[in-house]
Write a protein that holds these residues in place. Structure first.
Motif, PDB file in Angstrom:
ATOM      1  N   PRO A   1       0.793  -1.230   0.000  1.00 32.88           N
ATOM      2  CA  PRO A   1       0.000   0.000   0.000  1.00 32.88           C
ATOM      3  C   PRO A   1       0.831   1.288   0.000  1.00 32.88           C
ATOM      4  N   ASP A   2       2.122   1.188   0.260  1.00 29.81           N
ATOM      5  CA  ASP A   2       2.965   2.385   0.298  1.00 29.81           C
ATOM      6  C   ASP A   2       4.262   2.184  -0.496  1.00 29.81           C
ATOM      7  N   PRO A   3       4.142   1.950  -1.793  1.00 29.98           N
ATOM      8  CA  PRO A   3       5.357   1.707  -2.591  1.00 29.98           C
ATOM      9  C   PRO A   3       6.139   2.993  -2.835  1.00 29.98           C
ATOM     10  N   ASP A   4       7.472   2.864  -2.907  1.00 29.63           N
ATOM     11  CA  ASP A   4       8.274   4.026  -3.287  1.00 29.63           C
ATOM     12  C   ASP A   4       8.354   4.067  -4.817  1.00 29.63           C
ATOM     13  N   GLU A   5       9.017   5.092  -5.342  1.00 28.22           N
ATOM     14  CA  GLU A   5       9.040   5.292  -6.785  1.00 28.22           C
ATOM     15  C   GLU A   5       9.644   4.102  -7.529  1.00 28.22           C
ATOM     16  N   GLU A   6      10.700   3.540  -6.988  1.00 25.29           N
ATOM     17  CA  GLU A   6      11.332   2.385  -7.643  1.00 25.29           C
ATOM     18  C   GLU A   6      10.397   1.180  -7.660  1.00 25.29           C
ATOM     19  N   GLU A   7       9.665   0.987  -6.584  1.00 31.64           N
ATOM     20  CA  GLU A   7       8.721  -0.130  -6.539  1.00 31.64           C
ATOM     21  C   GLU A   7       7.577   0.075  -7.538  1.00 31.64           C
ATOM     22  N   ILE A   8       7.146   1.326  -7.696  1.00 32.68           N
ATOM     23  CA  ILE A   8       6.104   1.618  -8.698  1.00 32.68           C
ATOM     24  C   ILE A   8       6.638   1.329 -10.101  1.00 32.68           C
ATOM     25  N   LYS A   9       7.852   1.807 -10.380  1.00 36.35           N
ATOM     26  CA  LYS A   9       8.440   1.562 -11.705  1.00 36.35           C
ATOM     27  C   LYS A   9       8.578   0.073 -11.977  1.00 36.35           C
ATOM     28  N   GLU A  10       9.032  -0.665 -10.978  1.00 43.28           N
ATOM     29  CA  GLU A  10       9.215  -2.111 -11.150  1.00 43.28           C
ATOM     30  C   GLU A  10       7.869  -2.805 -11.393  1.00 43.28           C
ATOM     31  N   ALA A  11       6.840  -2.401 -10.649  1.00 43.46           N
ATOM     32  CA  ALA A  11       5.521  -3.034 -10.795  1.00 43.46           C
ATOM     33  C   ALA A  11       4.907  -2.769 -12.174  1.00 43.46           C
ATOM     34  N   LEU A  12       5.187  -1.599 -12.737  1.00 45.61           N
ATOM     35  CA  LEU A  12       4.590  -1.239 -14.019  1.00 45.61           C
ATOM     36  C   LEU A  12       5.504  -1.554 -15.205  1.00 45.61           C
ATOM     37  N   ALA A  13       6.679  -2.072 -14.936  1.00 44.47           N
ATOM     38  CA  ALA A  13       7.687  -2.277 -15.974  1.00 44.47           C
ATOM     39  C   ALA A  13       7.225  -3.201 -17.106  1.00 44.47           C
ATOM     40  N   GLY A  14       6.317  -4.087 -16.855  1.00 45.06           N
ATOM     41  CA  GLY A  14       5.868  -5.011 -17.887  1.00 45.06           C
ATOM     42  C   GLY A  14       4.784  -4.459 -18.784  1.00 45.06           C
ATOM     43  N   ASN A  15       4.526  -3.163 -18.682  1.00 45.29           N
ATOM     44  CA  ASN A  15       3.489  -2.523 -19.497  1.00 45.29           C
ATOM     45  C   ASN A  15       4.124  -1.438 -20.356  1.00 45.29           C
ATOM     46  N   LEU A  16       3.776  -1.425 -21.607  1.00 46.73           N
ATOM     47  CA  LEU A  16       4.324  -0.428 -22.521  1.00 46.73           C
ATOM     48  C   LEU A  16       3.234   0.536 -22.968  1.00 46.73           C
ATOM     49  N   CYS A  17       3.594   1.831 -22.991  1.00 48.13           N
ATOM     50  CA  CYS A  17       2.697   2.875 -23.488  1.00 48.13           C
ATOM     51  C   CYS A  17       3.430   3.624 -24.585  1.00 48.13           C
ATOM     52  N   ARG A  18       2.785   3.782 -25.707  1.00 41.89           N
ATOM     53  CA  ARG A  18       3.429   4.482 -26.814  1.00 41.89           C
ATOM     54  C   ARG A  18       2.898   5.906 -26.981  1.00 41.89           C
ATOM     55  N   CYS A  19       1.944   6.307 -26.157  1.00 36.56           N
ATOM     56  CA  CYS A  19       1.331   7.630 -26.336  1.00 36.56           C
ATOM     57  C   CYS A  19       1.813   8.674 -25.333  1.00 36.56           C
ATOM     58  N   THR A  20       1.651   8.402 -24.048  1.00 41.36           N
ATOM     59  CA  THR A  20       1.807   9.443 -23.041  1.00 41.36           C
ATOM     60  C   THR A  20       3.198   9.536 -22.450  1.00 41.36           C
ATOM     61  N   GLY A  21       4.040   8.572 -22.719  1.00 40.90           N
ATOM     62  CA  GLY A  21       5.228   8.484 -21.893  1.00 40.90           C
ATOM     63  C   GLY A  21       4.720   7.946 -20.576  1.00 40.90           C
ATOM     64  N   TYR A  22       5.471   8.056 -19.571  1.00 37.16           N
ATOM     65  CA  TYR A  22       5.065   7.406 -18.333  1.00 37.16           C
ATOM     66  C   TYR A  22       4.822   8.379 -17.187  1.00 37.16           C
ATOM     67  N   LYS A  23       5.145   9.650 -17.391  1.00 37.30           N
ATOM     68  CA  LYS A  23       5.047  10.627 -16.313  1.00 37.30           C
ATOM     69  C   LYS A  23       3.623  10.694 -15.733  1.00 37.30           C
ATOM     70  N   ASN A  24       2.628  10.796 -16.581  1.00 34.45           N
ATOM     71  CA  ASN A  24       1.246  10.909 -16.097  1.00 34.45           C
ATOM     72  C   ASN A  24       0.781   9.622 -15.411  1.00 34.45           C
ATOM     73  N   ILE A  25       1.252   8.511 -15.913  1.00 34.74           N
ATOM     74  CA  ILE A  25       0.887   7.236 -15.296  1.00 34.74           C
ATOM     75  C   ILE A  25       1.471   7.157 -13.890  1.00 34.74           C
ATOM     76  N   PHE A  26       2.754   7.515 -13.736  1.00 33.83           N
ATOM     77  CA  PHE A  26       3.377   7.487 -12.409  1.00 33.83           C
ATOM     78  C   PHE A  26       2.707   8.495 -11.477  1.00 33.83           C
ATOM     79  N   SER A  27       2.332   9.660 -12.003  1.00 33.38           N
ATOM     80  CA  SER A  27       1.633  10.656 -11.182  1.00 33.38           C
ATOM     81  C   SER A  27       0.305  10.096 -10.670  1.00 33.38           C
ATOM     82  N   ALA A  28      -0.405   9.384 -11.514  1.00 29.34           N
ATOM     83  CA  ALA A  28      -1.680   8.794 -11.111  1.00 29.34           C
ATOM     84  C   ALA A  28      -1.470   7.759 -10.006  1.00 29.34           C
TER      85      ALA A  28
END
Length: 158
Positions: A118-145
């Motif tokens: 429930p309280d992941p740090d930035e690296e844990e968020i990046k690692e959890a989402l690493a298996g997903n690719l987005c070709r439109c937004t980049g990842y900044k907005n996704i990480f902000s969400a």
């Protein structure tokens, strides 16, 4: 030879006959009307086919449907019914998806991450989402969400 399998999909019991070679993604999309899980790369690398199976995300393009026998499967279609629509709302608030193709995979991965940590740090968020690719937004907005979702949940706990 076909095999009858049963599983729970978004809270509903399903009983369906499948061929041993049928992928879970094909059964979900073509036979059960699930459209959030999509065929992307077909190699499990892009995350577009991500579904939650027994509490863990899986790439449904790699998994045979017979392997889902007896499982509980969640897809984005079930989030509202299962009371998980807040993640979608925060993704939308941050404009975290443009074309929407990758969004279900990111949301499924976010849900899995926050259910386990429930309280992941930035690296844990990046690692959890690493298996997903987005070709439109980049990842900044996704990480902000995801970060806002974490903060929102923290606020509820304190």
């Amino acid at each position: 030879m076909v095999r009858e399998i049963e599983f729970t999909l978004n809270g509903y019991h399903q009983k369906i006959t499948v061929k041993p070679s049928e992928k879970l993604l094909d059964v979900l999309r073509d036979r059960l009307g699930i459209t959030s899980a999509k065929y992307g790369c077909g190699k499990g690398e892009c995350g577009a086919c991500t579904v939650n199976l027994d509490g863990k995300t899986v790439r449904s393009c790699l998994m045979y449907a017979v392997e889902a026998d007896g499982s509980v499967i969640e897809t984005l279609e079930g989030f509202q019914r299962l009371g998980k629509k807040e993640i979608q709302e925060i993704y939308q608030k941050h404009n975290a998806f443009q074309c929407g193709f990758c969004a279900p995979g990111f949301i499924m991965s976010t849900d899995e991450l926050l259910s386990q940590n429930p309280d992941p740090d930035e690296e844990e968020i990046k690692e959890a989402l690493a298996g997903n690719l987005c070709r439109c937004t980049g990842y900044k907005n996704i990480f902000s969400a995801v970060k806002e979702m974490v903060e929102k949940r923290k606020g509820r706990e304190s």
